[in-house]
Write a protein that holds these residues in place. Structure first.
Motif, short mmCIF file in Angstrom:
data_model
loop_
_atom_site.label_atom_id
_atom_site.label_comp_id
_atom_site.label_asym_id
_atom_site.label_seq_id
_atom_site.Cartn_x
_atom_site.Cartn_y
_atom_site.Cartn_z
N ARG A 119 -2.30 91.11 19.93
CA ARG A 119 -3.21 91.70 20.91
C ARG A 119 -2.65 93.05 21.36
O ARG A 119 -1.45 93.22 21.53
CB ARG A 119 -3.35 90.76 22.10
N TYR B 63 -5.42 85.48 20.38
CA TYR B 63 -6.57 86.02 21.10
C TYR B 63 -7.71 86.37 20.15
O TYR B 63 -7.48 86.86 19.05
CB TYR B 63 -6.16 87.25 21.92
N GLY C 50 -8.65 96.18 23.82
CA GLY C 50 -7.71 95.61 22.88
C GLY C 50 -7.82 96.20 21.49
O GLY C 50 -7.16 95.74 20.56
N ASP D 32 -9.91 89.27 27.95
CA ASP D 32 -9.21 88.58 26.86
C ASP D 32 -9.75 87.16 26.73
O ASP D 32 -9.97 86.47 27.74
CB ASP D 32 -7.71 88.54 27.13
#
Length: 296
Positions: A152, A196, A220, A246
């Motif tokens: 991430r 993630y 991200g 997230d």
């Protein structure tokens, strides 16, 4: 059936001939074009639903953003806007009734690999019908979770990886889809090495938890989906709170619904993830898709 428009001067301030509609079987790029040789270019795919272009301006804005991330000359969005209209009109003229779903692909490359600065970029627009996806929208699709191979936040840590740009370098995305198909699934959801959720190879991921719908934060290093934004607007109008944040992989299997959204296939529920059944809200999916189809 398809329609092809070659942009004579796709970069802002670039001298050249006007854009022209050509035989779709004719050559569109030279063999030495860096977009063909190295994937050094960007693209957008605009949905055409019921004969109408959808969300053209957000796609053009994102084309310019992706081009800036690659240090490409600034594209002339007016040239591309006109080319899209010409290609879409030419495609639809071949049908007595507009196809339910079609698409217009906008391509912009750096052009000749060894051209002297500022170079001579290549631009073209291809419009063509898309297979019927009504079954996937109604019944959902199966998907598998695949590791994207980076953690991430890689977009901030390594901007040269161009995370968040819609580039022509789609080999990894297509390999992910082939791997999903080999495992008996229709699509894939890509995740980071630290667990993630990112996106699907050609779609954004939406996750519903109660009256809240979330999608992974674009900070991200993700592509900011145009259909995802339109879906959020529809969901908010129907009383849902929508949020960018997230999303951990475990939330997918615990969610009330998971969807994949893109400009052509619109909103498709994920009915099975890694062979585990997920709940589908058919009524809500249909409502949002109706809103997306009615939104120009």
């Amino acid at each position: 059936m398809s329609a092809l428009v070659i942009c004579g001067a796709p970069a802002a301030g670039m001298p050249g001939a006007p854009s022209r509609l050509v035989d779709p079987d004719s050559p569109a790029v030279r063999a030495t074009d860096s977009g063909l040789l190295r994937g050094d270019g960007v693209f957008e795919t605009v949905g055409i639903h019921g004969g109408r272009l959808h969300d053209l301006e957000p796609h053009l804005e994102r084309l310019a953003q992706s081009a800036a991330m690659l240090d490409l000359p600034t594209p002339d969005l007016g040239v591309f806007r006109e080319a899209v209209a010409t290609a879409a009109h030419a495609l639809l003229a071949d049908f007595a009734e507009p196809p339910a779903t079609a698409m217009c692909k906008i391509v912009y490359t750096r052009g000749e690999e060894h051209a002297p600065p500022p170079g001579r970029p290549t631009g073209f627009v291809l419009a063509e019908p898309f297979p019927d996806v009504s079954h996937d929208r109604a019944e959902g699709v199966s998907a598998v979770v695949l590791n994207r191979g980076y953690p991430r936040g890689v977009g901030e840590q390594a901007p040269w990886l161009l995370a968040g740009a819609k580039t022509l370098s789609y080999a990894v995305n297509m390999a992910a889809l082939r791997h999903a198909h080999a495992r008996g699934a229709k699509d894939a959801i890509l995740v980071t090495t630290d667990g993630y959720v990112l996106e699907a190879p050609r779609s954004s991921v939406l996750v519903r938890v109660g009256q809240r719908v979330v999608t992974p934060a674009v900070e991200g290093g993700l592509l900011h989906g145009t259909a995802q934004r339109a879906a959020f607007a529809s969901l908010e109008a129907h009383g849902f709170a929508c949020e960018y944040r997230d999303v951990h992989i475990e939330e997918l299997t615990e969610a009330d619904s998971v969807w994949l959204t893109d400009s052509v296939q619109l909103m498709r529920p994920v009915r099975e993830l890694d062979r585990r059944e997920l709940p589908i809200d058919a009524a809500l999916t249909a409502t949002v898709n109706e809103d997306l189809l009615s939104h120009p």
